[in-house]
Design an enzyme around this catalytic site. Structure first.
Site, mmCIF file in Angstrom:
data_model
loop_
_atom_site.group_PDB
_atom_site.id
_atom_site.type_symbol
_atom_site.label_atom_id
_atom_site.label_comp_id
_atom_site.label_asym_id
_atom_site.label_seq_id
_atom_site.Cartn_x
_atom_site.Cartn_y
_atom_site.Cartn_z
ATOM 1 N N ARG A 259 -2.948 40.765 -73.393
ATOM 2 C CA ARG A 259 -2.858 40.099 -72.088
ATOM 3 C C ARG A 259 -1.561 39.297 -72.052
ATOM 4 O O ARG A 259 -1.274 38.531 -72.981
ATOM 5 C CB ARG A 259 -4.038 39.160 -71.851
ATOM 6 C CG ARG A 259 -3.943 38.499 -70.472
ATOM 7 C CD ARG A 259 -5.134 37.635 -70.128
ATOM 8 N NE ARG A 259 -5.044 37.246 -68.715
ATOM 9 C CZ ARG A 259 -6.066 37.116 -67.889
ATOM 10 N NH1 ARG A 259 -7.283 37.326 -68.319
ATOM 11 N NH2 ARG A 259 -5.893 36.758 -66.628
ATOM 12 N N ASP B 219 -0.762 40.505 -66.493
ATOM 13 C CA ASP B 219 -0.928 39.265 -65.731
ATOM 14 C C ASP B 219 0.396 38.503 -65.626
ATOM 15 O O ASP B 219 1.223 38.548 -66.536
ATOM 16 C CB ASP B 219 -1.995 38.396 -66.433
ATOM 17 C CG ASP B 219 -2.450 37.244 -65.561
ATOM 18 O OD1 ASP B 219 -2.223 37.288 -64.337
ATOM 19 O OD2 ASP B 219 -3.034 36.290 -66.105
ATOM 20 N N GLU C 182 -12.528 41.927 -58.352
ATOM 21 C CA GLU C 182 -12.435 40.572 -57.787
ATOM 22 C C GLU C 182 -11.137 40.367 -57.001
ATOM 23 O O GLU C 182 -10.995 39.403 -56.252
ATOM 24 C CB GLU C 182 -12.528 39.531 -58.910
ATOM 25 C CG GLU C 182 -13.930 39.399 -59.527
ATOM 26 C CD GLU C 182 -14.364 40.592 -60.380
ATOM 27 O OE1 GLU C 182 -13.505 41.169 -61.088
ATOM 28 O OE2 GLU C 182 -15.552 40.983 -60.314
ATOM 29 N N ASN C 183 -10.158 41.278 -57.182
ATOM 30 C CA ASN C 183 -8.879 41.098 -56.482
ATOM 31 C C ASN C 183 -8.998 41.245 -54.958
ATOM 32 O O ASN C 183 -8.096 40.853 -54.220
ATOM 33 C CB ASN C 183 -7.805 42.077 -57.007
ATOM 34 C CG ASN C 183 -7.255 41.707 -58.371
ATOM 35 O OD1 ASN C 183 -6.761 42.559 -59.111
ATOM 36 N ND2 ASN C 183 -7.307 40.431 -58.725
HETATM 37 C C1 FPP Z 1 -1.629 39.934 -62.124
HETATM 38 O O1 FPP Z 1 -0.625 39.139 -61.631
HETATM 39 C C2 FPP Z 1 -1.494 41.311 -61.740
HETATM 40 C C3 FPP Z 1 -2.302 41.962 -60.862
HETATM 41 C C4 FPP Z 1 -3.351 41.327 -60.063
HETATM 42 C C5 FPP Z 1 -2.191 43.370 -60.655
HETATM 43 C C6 FPP Z 1 -1.337 44.143 -61.615
HETATM 44 C C7 FPP Z 1 -0.479 44.982 -60.810
HETATM 45 C C8 FPP Z 1 0.708 45.485 -61.176
HETATM 46 C C9 FPP Z 1 1.308 45.357 -62.504
HETATM 47 C C10 FPP Z 1 1.511 46.180 -60.185
HETATM 48 C C11 FPP Z 1 0.729 47.168 -59.453
HETATM 49 C C12 FPP Z 1 0.570 48.418 -60.192
HETATM 50 C C13 FPP Z 1 -0.246 49.357 -59.717
HETATM 51 C C14 FPP Z 1 -0.248 50.717 -60.345
HETATM 52 C C15 FPP Z 1 -1.132 49.069 -58.579
HETATM 53 P P1 FPP Z 1 -1.067 37.898 -60.758
HETATM 54 O O2 FPP Z 1 -0.784 38.238 -59.347
HETATM 55 O O3 FPP Z 1 -2.469 37.516 -61.048
HETATM 56 O O4 FPP Z 1 -0.082 36.831 -61.291
HETATM 57 P P2 FPP Z 1 -0.319 35.262 -61.324
HETATM 58 O O5 FPP Z 1 -1.538 35.024 -62.180
HETATM 59 O O6 FPP Z 1 0.936 34.750 -61.941
HETATM 60 O O7 FPP Z 1 -0.491 34.819 -59.898
#
Ligand code: FPP
Length: 238
Positions: free
Chosen positions: A179, A11, A58-59
């Site tokens: 996390r 995250d 949920e993404n």
């Molecule tokens: C959270 O950061 C991360 C994700 C939603 C996806 C995790 C993805 C990767 C590490 C890269 C992709 C890798 C693959 C293999 C697909 P966030 O966007 O929620 O960060 P924030 O909470 O700071 O906005």
């Protein structure tokens, strides 16, 4: 004791990018670099199972462009890194709902699983289009179907037999869930399997996570006492 299975909620990509005045996509790209480093580091540290939460059910509610960036990054990760991962003896599997993935993504994931199926090194589990409630509901649906068909006696259902209907049926429960980014929640990740996992929350954003953070988490895990609802070893002995 060293954790056999580490699961990571990666995250903070968005906040990492924002702090640098960069678009969120740049954060996700940096997140993939952190993932590459972590796969290598976990292998070097002798971790048997590494599960990463790459895209949650949920993404899909994120803007279309961000969803397509994340889909693109999974494809890039598999295309660019599969050969190296395979050469290192890593076995790749995906957990999550497959039916609604685009055909090309599903084909790539299944190619990675097939290519590495005989590997005996570290196991890399990619949670993609994964949500624990969705996984548990899908398992319940399969159980209900088997009961309706008369091949399963509802009276025989136990946590162990239920677990055999989950995506993780061949995967041990995580010993440790990490996390990053300072958020203190599980966000629908491995809710069943994480019943007795140790939890470590780190303040760093995922793109800044490195091998020293992984080694540090393994060290703090070693200092934890796991009781699984029972008594501590010293209490049993006294
Ligand atoms: C959270 O950061 C991360 C994700 C939603 C996806 C995790 C993805 C990767 C590490 C890269 C992709 C890798 C693959 C293999 C697909 P966030 O966007 O929620 O960060 P924030 O909470 O700071 O906005």
């Amino acid at each position: 004791m060293k954790p056999a299975h580490i699961a990571i909620i990666m995250d903070g990509n968005g906040r990492w990018a924002k702090a640098r005045g960069l678009p969120r996509a740049a954060g996700h790209r940096a997140g993939v670099e952190a993932l590459r480093r972590t796969v290598r580091a976990a292998g070097d540290l002798g971790i048997e199972w590494l599960t990463v939460y790459a895209f949650s059910s949920e993404n899909w509610s994120r803007p279309k462009s961000e969803v397509s960036d994340l889909m693109g990054l999974l494809k890039l990760f598999i295309r660019r890194d599969l050969a190296e991962i395979h050469q290192a003896g890593v076995r790749v599997r995906m957990i999550g709902e497959r039916e609604s993935l685009a055909a090309d993504i599903r084909a790539l994931v299944e190619e990675a699983e097939a290519l590495t199926a005989q590997n005996t090194g570290m196991n890399l589990v990619i949670a993609f289009n994964y949500g624990a409630r969705d996984e548990i509901a899908r398992a319940a649906k399969e159980l209900a179907k088997a009961a309706a068909a008369g091949t399963l006696d509802p009276a025989e259902i136990t946590p162990e037999s239920f677990g055999r209907f989950l995506d993780t049926r061949l995967i041990p429960d995580p010993d440790l869930i990490i996390r990053t980014s300072g958020e203190l929640r599980l966000s629908n990740f491995l809710l069943w399997q994480g019943a007795y996992s140790e939890l470590i929350f780190l303040p760093c954003y995922w793109p800044d996570f490195g091998s020293a953070d992984l080694a540090g988490a393994i060290e703090s895990f070693a200092g934890r006492e796991r009781r699984y609802g029972g008594l501590a070893a010293r209490e049993v002995a006294s």
